[in-house]
Scaffold this motif. Sequence first.
Motif, mmCIF file in Angstrom:
data_model
loop_
_atom_site.group_PDB
_atom_site.id
_atom_site.type_symbol
_atom_site.label_atom_id
_atom_site.label_comp_id
_atom_site.label_asym_id
_atom_site.label_seq_id
_atom_site.Cartn_x
_atom_site.Cartn_y
_atom_site.Cartn_z
ATOM 1 N N SER A 76 -94.960 -42.562 -20.170
ATOM 2 C CA SER A 76 -95.529 -42.210 -21.475
ATOM 3 C C SER A 76 -95.848 -40.722 -21.581
ATOM 4 C CB SER A 76 -96.790 -43.032 -21.758
ATOM 5 O OG SER A 76 -97.881 -42.558 -21.005
ATOM 6 N N HIS A 77 -96.002 -40.027 -20.445
ATOM 7 C CA HIS A 77 -96.382 -38.616 -20.542
ATOM 8 C C HIS A 77 -95.204 -37.730 -20.947
ATOM 9 C CE1 HIS A 77 -94.673 -38.275 -16.433
ATOM 10 N NE2 HIS A 77 -94.579 -36.996 -16.671
ATOM 11 N N VAL A 78 -93.989 -38.290 -20.895
ATOM 12 C CA VAL A 78 -92.802 -37.470 -21.173
ATOM 13 C C VAL A 78 -92.811 -36.926 -22.603
ATOM 14 C CG1 VAL A 78 -90.275 -37.479 -21.252
ATOM 15 C CG2 VAL A 78 -91.471 -38.702 -19.431
ATOM 16 N N LEU A 117 -96.251 -34.100 -22.323
ATOM 17 C CA LEU A 117 -96.201 -32.986 -21.381
ATOM 18 C C LEU A 117 -94.831 -32.304 -21.331
ATOM 19 C CD1 LEU A 117 -97.603 -31.335 -19.136
ATOM 20 C CD2 LEU A 117 -96.893 -33.104 -17.520
ATOM 21 N N HIS A 118 -93.754 -33.088 -21.357
ATOM 22 C CA HIS A 118 -92.417 -32.503 -21.172
ATOM 23 C C HIS A 118 -91.655 -32.311 -22.477
ATOM 24 C CE1 HIS A 118 -93.308 -33.177 -17.039
ATOM 25 N NE2 HIS A 118 -93.027 -34.454 -17.019
ATOM 26 N N SER A 119 -92.346 -32.424 -23.618
ATOM 27 C CA SER A 119 -91.606 -32.409 -24.891
ATOM 28 C C SER A 119 -90.808 -31.119 -25.082
ATOM 29 C CB SER A 119 -92.564 -32.642 -26.063
ATOM 30 O OG SER A 119 -93.660 -31.748 -25.979
ATOM 31 N N GLN A 132 -95.038 -28.760 -14.402
ATOM 32 C CA GLN A 132 -95.920 -29.388 -15.392
ATOM 33 C C GLN A 132 -96.580 -30.613 -14.754
ATOM 34 O OE1 GLN A 132 -93.035 -29.933 -18.525
ATOM 35 N NE2 GLN A 132 -93.119 -27.776 -19.097
ATOM 36 N N ASP A 133 -95.775 -31.413 -14.060
ATOM 37 C CA ASP A 133 -96.321 -32.588 -13.382
ATOM 38 C C ASP A 133 -97.291 -32.188 -12.271
ATOM 39 O OD1 ASP A 133 -95.028 -34.628 -14.801
ATOM 40 O OD2 ASP A 133 -93.191 -34.376 -13.643
ATOM 41 N N ALA A 134 -96.826 -31.299 -11.374
ATOM 42 C CA ALA A 134 -97.638 -30.957 -10.202
ATOM 43 C C ALA A 134 -98.970 -30.339 -10.616
ATOM 44 C CB ALA A 134 -96.866 -30.009 -9.289
HETATM 45 FE FE LIG Z 1 -93.383 -35.788 -15.504
#
Ligand SMILES: [Fe+2]
Length: 430
Positions: free
Chosen positions: A182-184, A187-189, A341-343
Amino acid sequence: MLKQEINELLTQTGPGTPMGALFRQYWMPALLAEELPEDDCPPVRVKLLSERLIAFRDTEGRYGLMDEFCAHRGVSLWFGRNEESGLRCTYHGWKYDVTGQCIEIPSEPDERHSSLCAKIKLKSYPLVKIGDVLWTYMGDPARPPDLPQWEFARVAPGQTYTSKRWQECNWLQALEGGIDSSHVSWLHSGGLKTDPLFKGARGNKYNLADMKPYFEVADSDGGLFIGARRNAEEGQYYWRITPWVMPSFTMIPPRGDHPIHGHFWIPIDDENCWVYSYDYHPTRPLSAEELQAMKDGHGVHNEYVPGTFRPLQNKDNDYMMDRAAQKRGDTYSGVKGISMQDASLQESMGPIVDRTRERLVSTDSGIIMARRKLWRAVEELRDAGVRPPGVDVAHQMVRSAAVVLPKDQSFVEGCGDALRARPGKKHASV
Ligand SMILES: [Fe+2]
Ligand code: FES
């Protein structure tokens, strides 16, 4: 929310811990093959499951992984001389072969030498090259499982690329990021529009248009299939399916004809993990442009502090946060690159997040089920010696998928064989 004792059970992986015992059932990535590039090259320090080890490649090309410290008086064998089929401690010259067996104690008189050597063996683990990765098995030497069959490691050399990076938090919160589809959309848009390894796929527009995915999680033999459903054209849904195979393999759903990618999350100790990030295409070599983009840190890869596996963007420089880019919307968080972004966010939770304080919602169902499966497998192994899911190589033959299905079809039914690794067959991706 988890009780504190369950959080500890799932996050502690050192010797003697139940989760450590679970990890010791599997072949795990120990280092990249490129770290030991030739016979008699310098040895490499490797810390895994809180054990300090040394890896080396001897004169005959055999790989070894053993206790980092000399049996004599505890000097690190990282300083050792790798020569004539063994690693020699540079303090008093004791020498070990790739199994950790001591083969020379130069100071001892001839008559005692061989009997003394025979009694001295460092703890060691097998180290095997498959694909771009050197794999180890740290469990009972009498019962090694079959060698790993992950498709990314088994395709032809030109079709696959793997990098690794050090992440400064516990393995479980890193893994949970990998199964949290769901974070895609948030956060990664930014990356969906610009990253050379993601952009241009038809599926991206569904991702960006429907910010409230519905999650459906299905059991698989080795773990779970986590399906994220978004609206597509009339009467259809866009499904992104992420396989998770116990304990820590995930595969991101593909985009168009781009290579497929995913991760292995391997505990270094309880507050650090290795993230292995692979990219492969099941039916064609990676193009020169794709390989270059991966080496430049695009997609799931990253840039490095030169000479290390530490990301260039790290907590000491606030991940090179760019507030202006955040405000403009170039990136959603202001941090550049999918993996950073994830880390950045996962490390911001602290080395081991306190799961007694979290508030889970419906989009966290994959995480909830994965924790339950891990918990059950840890207990069944500890209490009854049950071999956990994911050890059987058949469980490793999975694929992610991105498909458009009629609204009345379940994703498991609609995907059918697409969720299985089929050598030589293209992956299901829009
Ligand atoms: Fe991610
Ligand atoms: S400490 Fe290694 S040979 Fe003495």
